[in-house]
Write a protein that holds these residues in place. Structure first.
Motif, PDB file in Angstrom:
ATOM      1  N   HIS A 204      -3.516  46.278  19.148  1.00  0.00           N
ATOM      2  CA  HIS A 204      -3.636  45.531  17.897  1.00  0.00           C
ATOM      3  C   HIS A 204      -4.614  44.374  18.050  1.00  0.00           C
ATOM      4  O   HIS A 204      -5.449  44.121  17.167  1.00  0.00           O
ATOM      5  N   LEU A 205      -4.554  43.687  19.177  1.00  0.00           N
ATOM      6  CA  LEU A 205      -5.435  42.549  19.424  1.00  0.00           C
ATOM      7  C   LEU A 205      -6.888  43.010  19.551  1.00  0.00           C
ATOM      8  O   LEU A 205      -7.811  42.358  19.034  1.00  0.00           O
ATOM      9  N   ARG A 206      -7.104  44.133  20.223  1.00  0.00           N
ATOM     10  CA  ARG A 206      -8.466  44.646  20.366  1.00  0.00           C
ATOM     11  C   ARG A 206      -9.067  45.013  19.019  1.00  0.00           C
ATOM     12  O   ARG A 206     -10.249  44.745  18.743  1.00  0.00           O
ATOM     13  N   HIS A 207      -8.290  45.650  18.149  1.00  0.00           N
ATOM     14  CA  HIS A 207      -8.784  46.016  16.822  1.00  0.00           C
ATOM     15  C   HIS A 207      -9.110  44.769  15.998  1.00  0.00           C
ATOM     16  O   HIS A 207     -10.136  44.720  15.303  1.00  0.00           O
ATOM     17  N   THR A 208      -8.246  43.771  16.086  1.00  0.00           N
ATOM     18  CA  THR A 208      -8.491  42.528  15.350  1.00  0.00           C
ATOM     19  C   THR A 208      -9.764  41.858  15.833  1.00  0.00           C
ATOM     20  O   THR A 208     -10.603  41.401  15.038  1.00  0.00           O
ATOM     21  N   LEU A 209      -9.944  41.797  17.136  1.00  0.00           N
ATOM     22  CA  LEU A 209     -11.114  41.136  17.706  1.00  0.00           C
ATOM     23  C   LEU A 209     -12.393  41.905  17.386  1.00  0.00           C
ATOM     24  O   LEU A 209     -13.447  41.299  17.150  1.00  0.00           O
ATOM     25  N   GLU A 210     -12.324  43.229  17.353  1.00  0.00           N
ATOM     26  CA  GLU A 210     -13.501  44.024  17.030  1.00  0.00           C
ATOM     27  C   GLU A 210     -13.960  43.761  15.596  1.00  0.00           C
ATOM     28  O   GLU A 210     -15.168  43.700  15.318  1.00  0.00           O
ATOM     29  N   ALA A 211     -13.010  43.596  14.684  1.00  0.00           N
ATOM     30  CA  ALA A 211     -13.373  43.283  13.301  1.00  0.00           C
ATOM     31  C   ALA A 211     -14.088  41.936  13.219  1.00  0.00           C
ATOM     32  O   ALA A 211     -15.083  41.789  12.489  1.00  0.00           O
ATOM     33  N   TRP A 212     -13.612  40.959  13.964  1.00  0.00           N
ATOM     34  CA  TRP A 212     -14.280  39.659  13.983  1.00  0.00           C
ATOM     35  C   TRP A 212     -15.641  39.753  14.654  1.00  0.00           C
ATOM     36  O   TRP A 212     -16.591  39.086  14.249  1.00  0.00           O
ATOM     37  N   ARG A 213     -15.744  40.576  15.677  1.00  0.00           N
ATOM     38  CA  ARG A 213     -17.024  40.741  16.376  1.00  0.00           C
ATOM     39  C   ARG A 213     -18.094  41.311  15.438  1.00  0.00           C
ATOM     40  O   ARG A 213     -19.251  40.892  15.470  1.00  0.00           O
ATOM     41  N   GLN A 214     -17.697  42.236  14.591  1.00  0.00           N
ATOM     42  CA  GLN A 214     -18.650  42.824  13.644  1.00  0.00           C
ATOM     43  C   GLN A 214     -18.990  41.855  12.514  1.00  0.00           C
ATOM     44  O   GLN A 214     -20.128  41.823  12.033  1.00  0.00           O
ATOM     45  N   ASP A 215     -18.000  41.067  12.089  1.00  0.00           N
ATOM     46  CA  ASP A 215     -18.221  40.149  10.967  1.00  0.00           C
ATOM     47  C   ASP A 215     -18.934  38.874  11.400  1.00  0.00           C
ATOM     48  O   ASP A 215     -19.651  38.255  10.610  1.00  0.00           O
ATOM     49  N   ARG A 216     -18.740  38.439  12.658  1.00  0.00           N
ATOM     50  CA  ARG A 216     -19.363  37.209  13.167  1.00  0.00           C
ATOM     51  C   ARG A 216     -20.095  37.511  14.470  1.00  0.00           C
ATOM     52  O   ARG A 216     -19.707  37.070  15.553  1.00  0.00           O
ATOM     53  N   PRO A 217     -21.193  38.271  14.410  1.00  0.00           N
ATOM     54  CA  PRO A 217     -21.892  38.666  15.642  1.00  0.00           C
ATOM     55  C   PRO A 217     -22.538  37.491  16.378  1.00  0.00           C
ATOM     56  O   PRO A 217     -22.876  37.617  17.560  1.00  0.00           O
ATOM     57  N   GLN A 218     -22.706  36.365  15.698  1.00  0.00           N
ATOM     58  CA  GLN A 218     -23.319  35.197  16.351  1.00  0.00           C
ATOM     59  C   GLN A 218     -22.389  34.530  17.347  1.00  0.00           C
ATOM     60  O   GLN A 218     -22.823  33.733  18.184  1.00  0.00           O
ATOM     61  N   VAL A 219     -21.104  34.858  17.289  1.00  0.00           N
ATOM     62  CA  VAL A 219     -20.116  34.302  18.210  1.00  0.00           C
ATOM     63  C   VAL A 219     -19.877  35.292  19.350  1.00  0.00           C
ATOM     64  O   VAL A 219     -19.829  36.501  19.135  1.00  0.00           O
ATOM     65  N   ARG A 220     -19.746  34.775  20.580  1.00  0.00           N
ATOM     66  CA  ARG A 220     -19.430  35.630  21.727  1.00  0.00           C
ATOM     67  C   ARG A 220     -17.908  35.764  21.824  1.00  0.00           C
ATOM     68  O   ARG A 220     -17.203  34.799  22.156  1.00  0.00           O
ATOM     69  N   TRP A 221     -17.414  36.946  21.525  1.00  0.00           N
ATOM     70  CA  TRP A 221     -15.972  37.203  21.561  1.00  0.00           C
ATOM     71  C   TRP A 221     -15.622  37.901  22.871  1.00  0.00           C
ATOM     72  O   TRP A 221     -16.164  38.947  23.184  1.00  0.00           O
ATOM     73  N   THR A 222     -14.737  37.320  23.642  1.00  0.00           N
ATOM     74  CA  THR A 222     -14.314  37.930  24.905  1.00  0.00           C
ATOM     75  C   THR A 222     -12.799  38.088  24.909  1.00  0.00           C
ATOM     76  O   THR A 222     -12.071  37.270  24.338  1.00  0.00           O
TER      77      THR A 222
END
Length: 335
Positions: A204-222
């Motif tokens: 669930h956390l990975r799916h949530t983070l992937e959505a944010w990664r696509q919507d805010r590509p300027q941020v480095r999500w780890t």
């Protein structure tokens, strides 16, 4: 109705004490050791703390001292339970020597809550919920009309593209505020019901983070998470809502947002860390309060996230230092 934090490392005792408090008509949050109790107290600001003395990580006596030394929690009464301390401790509001009679415990609960400082949180009532619904419905008509007009201007090419983008962003902000207000009102009125399922929180956390990664590509999500499954009973939609609030708060500073998932046999912890300027001690004391104007905790997102964590039987806490970023921790029980 008051909020009571009950801490004991013996599950059977914890359940009995919690049931007594609930039978008296109060809400209960549970902690299985002193450190967890300290984190939950800071996140939830209970009206009363009931704690055993002999606990791992942080004893009940040490917990009393930390609570008494805290500017926000220092006035919260504490009932200390112990089989090894014959006379209690001056840091506690009241003391019961184990074993004790349930009737004595009930009397102390009533007495302590009668002397407890009033809660600063929202008061739940049908009127508050009705107000939230009224506001949401009242905004829906004007927002719908405004969205249609922005789309018409965009289609006809009769307005500056940058101005339309700004208007669209402001409309989305107003829509989010309307939803948050209604959600906060329902949480305050205690009408929000979870629909928990047993699922892998890591997925669930990975799916949530992937959505944010696509919507805010300027941020480095780890993300740092165990390779094995992290099974937990939770409401996916509500947990996603809480995580979105924390991620949204973190991404405002840009740079890197680090998410960590840690699992033990009894607890699951999700940490969201940013590299922002940090939050002052004064702002930290009010970060989860609703309807604050200005400051790091403005808006309702963090209040909603803390309430949703509470509904899951856990809590939300924050640590921050100027120039060293901010870390939010969602602690959830397993079981």
């Amino acid at each position: 109705m008051s909020l009571v934090l009950v801490a004991d490392d013996e599950p059977a005792v914890l359940e009995v004490l919690s049931q007594v408090v609930e039978d008296l008509g109060h809400d209960v949050i549970q902690a299985r050791d002193g450190e967890e109790a300290w984190n939950l107290a800071r996140a939830r600001r209970p009206n009363l703390v009931v704690t055993d003395h002999m606990m791992p990580r942080l004893s009940g006596l040490d917990l009393c001292r930390k609570l008494k030394g805290d500017e926000v929690l220092g006035r919260v009464p504490i009932i200390l339970l112990s089989a090894v301390l014959p006379h209690g401790a001056p840091e506690a509001h009241a003391f019961l020597h184990k074993p004790f009679e349930i009737t004595d415990f009930e009397s102390l609960i009533r007495q302590a809550l009668a002397e407890a400082p009033p809660s600063k949180g929202l008061e739940g009532s049908a009127a508050v919920e009705a107000l939230g619904t009224w506001v949401a419905l009242g905004f829906e008509g004007p927002l719908s009309t405004a969205r249609a007009q922005v789309e018409r201007l965009r289609t006809e090419g009769r307005a500056d593209g940058g101005a339309l983008e700004t208007l669209g962003a402001q409309l989305r902000t107003m829509e989010a505020l309307s939803r948050d207000f209604q959600e906060a009102a329902q949480l305050a009125a205690r009408t929000v019901m979870l629909r928990p399922v047993m699922a892998d929180l890591g997925v669930h956390l990975r799916h949530t983070l992937e959505a944010w990664r696509q919507d805010r590509p300027q941020v480095r999500w780890t993300l740092e998470a165990p390779d094995s499954r992290v099974e937990l009973r939770f409401d996916p939609a509500r947990m996603g809502q809480a995580l979105d609030a924390l991620l949204g708060h973190a991404e405002r500073h840009g740079g890197e947002v680090r998410v960590e998932l840690e699992s033990t046999p009894s607890l699951v912890t999700v940490r969201v860390k940013d590299q922002g300027p940090g939050v002052s001690d004064e702002e930290l004391r009010h970060l989860f309060e609703p309807f604050r104007a200005g400051g790091a905790g403005s808006g309702l997102g963090l209040f909603i996230a803390s309430e949703l964590a509470r509904l899951h039987g856990g809590g939300l806490s924050v640590e921050s230092r100027r120039g060293q970023g901010t870390t939010f921790s969602v602690v959830l029980p397993r079981g």
